[in-house]
Write a protein that holds these residues in place. Structure first.
Motif: not given
Length: 410
Positions: A291-320
């Protein structure tokens, strides 16, 4: 074989002995005593002509049926006795099962003999390896003897039993039950030994009962709660119904809930923590290093962009920026799950029992609930219409001629 190894289990299987004593070893008084015994016994049992319980023409009819080569008399299923069937019809009913390539495979005589020889060699190898551990020399001799006797006809026997209690089917044929018997085959003796070993284990199971008479007595004394129910299920493979008191329901008309990445990580962390606590010191030390080795590898890896969750529409429907509210753009399902309403939707019984939509207004059906789908790319020339008609609208792609219903067929 070590001295501490337990002896093989006792078996009732044995080879019938052909031993006969030599005549010189038999005392002279034995034949005389046996002869007098037979004479006395024969006087007690005299042969008499018994009266027949059938009429003479019935006896002649039975003899004629027994000698008729066009008829066979196979057994019926559920112990309902013999039944009469034509030889040609019996062959056709057998071929209904044998020609089913999903269950049976047709082999040539050479392939069948080769497979039988391979099976015999594997059984002999198993006997040599486990003679002093599991089976013992007595059972080994019994199995080897029957394999040698059955080598002249090494194949099993196939026959059918007629289910006369179910009646004739819609195809005009009686339903049959196929039976593949291993009697006179190569593994027959081995199967008898396996049955002898497994039968004591089966008898101690809580679900074991000796025969149907014991089952009936158990059911007569069974007291069920008022909410107990048995369900009737259709089995497409056997084309018959089965009654069962226990079953599992799987949702087929909805999408199962899934964890997000964060929820899944939290659940995995909790489960891992509970599992590690149950390990001993050595095992815990090893898994913590991994587990310690896996945590070290995970901490050194670059962060991945978060994928949008299902059902989210962002700013759709907001005032322009111009102060106007834009129309919301609803997310469309790209990969729709396959909706299945039956395990065998093309079966004739399922097709006939499926509900049909109609244009009548009822409690479960409202025609015209959804608007027509308008074709946005209708660039062709407008059809010529009389000026007396109303204003011409775009022709929809799908015109609602049948109602829509939220009711799913069961």
């Amino acid at each position: 074989m070590s001295d501490d190894a337990p002896p093989p289990p006792e078996s009732k299987l044995y080879i019938r002995s052909n031993w006969r004593p030599d005549l010189c070893d038999i005392p002279d008084w034995v034949p005389a005593r046996l002869s007098k015994f037979y004479v006395r016994v024969q006087k007690l049992y005299t042969k008499k002509n018994a009266d027949s319980n059938i009429l003479p023409f019935q006896e002649r009819l039975l003899e004629q049926l027994a000698s008729d080569p066009k008829h066979l008399y196979p057994l019926a299923d559920k112990g309902l006795g013999p039944c009469a069937v034509l030889y040609e019809q019996y062959v056709k009913d057998c071929l209904v099962h044998l020609l089913n390539e999903t269950v049976y495979e047709r082999l040539s005589l050479e392939e069948a003999l080769q497979a039988t020889a391979s099976l015999k060699a594997k059984i002999q190898e198993w006997l040599d390896d486990y003679e002093h551990i599991i089976i013992g020399p007595k059972v080994k001799e019994y199995i080897e003897h029957h394999m040698s006797v059955n080598s002249s006809s090494p194949f099993g026997q196939f026959y059918i039993m007629y289910k006369i209690h179910k009646g004739i089917g819609k195809d005009g044929l009686w339903p049959t039950r196929p039976v593949c018997s291993d009697v006179t085959s190569i593994p027959h003796a081995l199967g008898k030994w396996v049955t002898e070993m497994l039968l004591p284990m089966a008898k101690v199971q809580p679900s074991y009962f000796k025969d149907s008479f014991v089952l009936k007595s158990l059911l007569d004394n069974l007291i069920l709660p008022p909410n107990a129910r048995n369900s009737k299920f259709y089995v497409p493979s056997t084309k018959a119904y089965r009654i069962s008191g226990s079953f599992d329901l799987f949702p087929q008309h909805c999408i199962l809930p899934t964890f997000t990445a964060e929820q899944h990580s939290n659940e995995a962390c909790t489960e891992l923590f509970e599992s590690v606590q149950q390990l001993n010191t050595t095992q815990k030390r090893k898994i913590l290093r991994k587990i310690a080795k896996a945590l070290q590898t995970l901490a050194a890896a670059p962060p991945q962009p978060a994928a949008p969750s299902e059902g989210e529409h962002g700013t759709e429907g907001a005032p322009s920026s111009e102060g106007e509210i834009q129309e919301p753009v609803f997310q469309r399902v790209q990969i729709a799950p396959a909706v299945t309403t039956s395990t065998n939707p093309t079966d004739p019984k399922q097709v006939k029992s499926a509900p049909r939509t109609h244009s009548r207004i009822t409690r479960t059906n409202t025609p015209g609930q959804l608007p027509a789908i308008i074709n946005p790319h209708n660039d062709g020339p407008a059809p010529r219409k009389s000026p007396r008609l109303n204003e011409i609208d775009d022709e929809p792609i799908i015109t609602i001629t049948k109602p829509s219903s939220d009711r799913l067929p069961v």
